[in-house]
Design an enzyme around this catalytic site. Structure first.
Site, PDB file in Angstrom:
ATOM      1  N   TYR A 143       0.582 -10.130   6.376  1.00 50.38           N
ATOM      2  CA  TYR A 143       1.549  -9.097   5.991  1.00 50.38           C
ATOM      3  C   TYR A 143       2.231  -8.575   7.245  1.00 50.38           C
ATOM      4  O   TYR A 143       1.613  -7.923   8.083  1.00 50.38           O
ATOM      5  CB  TYR A 143       0.823  -7.977   5.244  1.00 50.38           C
ATOM      6  CG  TYR A 143       1.691  -6.850   4.740  1.00 50.38           C
ATOM      7  CD1 TYR A 143       3.081  -6.973   4.626  1.00 50.38           C
ATOM      8  CD2 TYR A 143       1.118  -5.648   4.341  1.00 50.38           C
ATOM      9  CE1 TYR A 143       3.858  -5.938   4.155  1.00 50.38           C
ATOM     10  CE2 TYR A 143       1.885  -4.597   3.865  1.00 50.38           C
ATOM     11  CZ  TYR A 143       3.248  -4.745   3.774  1.00 50.38           C
ATOM     12  OH  TYR A 143       4.019  -3.708   3.304  1.00 50.38           O
ATOM     13  N   LYS A 171       3.622 -12.252   3.533  1.00 51.86           N
ATOM     14  CA  LYS A 171       4.443 -11.216   2.907  1.00 51.86           C
ATOM     15  C   LYS A 171       5.362 -10.691   3.996  1.00 51.86           C
ATOM     16  O   LYS A 171       4.913 -10.065   4.957  1.00 51.86           O
ATOM     17  CB  LYS A 171       3.596 -10.083   2.330  1.00 51.86           C
ATOM     18  CG  LYS A 171       4.450  -8.953   1.733  1.00 51.86           C
ATOM     19  CD  LYS A 171       3.616  -7.767   1.270  1.00 51.86           C
ATOM     20  CE  LYS A 171       4.511  -6.635   0.762  1.00 51.86           C
ATOM     21  NZ  LYS A 171       3.735  -5.437   0.361  1.00 51.86           N
TER      22      LYS A 171
END
Length: 301
Positions: A143, A171
């Site tokens: 992320y 992400k």
């Protein structure tokens, strides 16, 4: 289109539309696991084909390890889609413990944020994920959210992360589409947009899906959008993106995504309480109205 490009478009190992699920709480601030199960079932019925729990929108900074573990178990009991658990921290040893325990609870993958606040070197970033990788049994989603971490991760660092056995996806909440193209091409990792407002642009450069705030109340039209894109109907995909734009602004525009996601769910009657733990404060009347207006403008009420 090259075989590699097709891989990027077709390989969505955790689903296409993944709400970053809020953590329902009772009025006393305790986690409402029954409400979480109801919410998870609602989201899947509405079109979500994966769920992320224990993320930022799930108030992960203020929920405790035993609550995170129990939330994974509770959600896994009631849905048959991939359940990804946030398991990130700026403390590598703590991150490893979270990964181990949420995996044991049944998480299908873990979402591990870049180590925030500490501002490590590029070698430190790789060392962090290497330690996590060595303890992981399930896939890792990296992320990257520089607005919250203060880190700029170099393309070469992504090359090194992609060599780790369990790192399978990213992400991307950087907002940098040009860099995302290069990172995807060099790593072959599955790419997920981390920005509701850039969902269609990210699809256009090879992303396979999104980890989303607005999907709490818009998974169905978002699935329609991605399906239209897949079949080459860009006109419909663009129309749906434009239709959802007021909702994107309403839930994301002020930067209080967790608050506004709970506001939207309350307006729809999906969760019984908008209680949050400090330092976040549940939505006030103005925020509830804003969520309602955004949903109405997007044709969802």
């Amino acid at each position: 289109m090259s075989e590699h490009d097709m891989h990027l478009l077709d390989s969505a190992p955790f689903g296409r539309i993944l709400p970053a699920m809020v953590t329902p709480m009772k009025s006393d601030g305790s986690v409402d696991f029954a409400a979480a199960q109801k919410l998870a079932k609602y989201l899947v019925a509405d079109g979500a084909d994966g769920l992320v729990v224990n993320g930022t929108t799930g108030e992960s900074p203020v929920t405790h390890m035993d609550e995170k573990v129990e939330l994974v178990r509770a959600v896994k009991e009631v849905v048959d889609v991939p359940v990804i658990s946030g398991a990130g921290s700026n403390d590598t040893a703590h991150t490893v413990r979270m990964v181990e325990q949420t995996q044991e609870a049944g998480a299908d993958a873990v979402l591990v944020v870049m180590p925030y606040y500490s501002r490590p070197s590029q070698d430190g970033i790789v060392g962090h994920y290497k330690a996590v990788d060595e303890s992981a049994e399930k896939p890792i989603i990296v992320y990257d959210v520089p607005g919250r971490t203060g880190l700029k991760v170099k393309v070469g660092t992504y090359d090194r992360l992609a060599e780790l056995e369990h790192v399978k996806a990213v992400k991307d909440a950087t907002g940098d589409l040009a860099a995302a193209v290069e990172k995807q091409q060099r790593t072959g990792l599955a790419w997920y947009s981390g920005d509701d407002g850039l969902f269609l642009p990210f699809l256009s450069i090879g992303a396979v899906g999104i980890i989303s705030v607005i999907a709490h109340v818009a998974s169905n039209p978002m699935q329609q959008l991605v399906q239209a894109f897949d079949r080459g109907d860009i006109t419909t995909a663009r129309r749906l993106a434009n239709q959802l734009a007021p909702l994107v602004h309403a839930l994301n525009g002020d930067g209080y995504q967790a608050v506004m996601a709970k506001a939207a769910l309350k307006v729809k009657g999906v969760i019984p309480s908008t209680t949050m733990r400090l330092p976040n404060i549940g939505p006030d009347a103005t925020q509830l109205d804003k969520a309602e207006e955004g949903m109405r403008a997007a044709g969802l009420l």
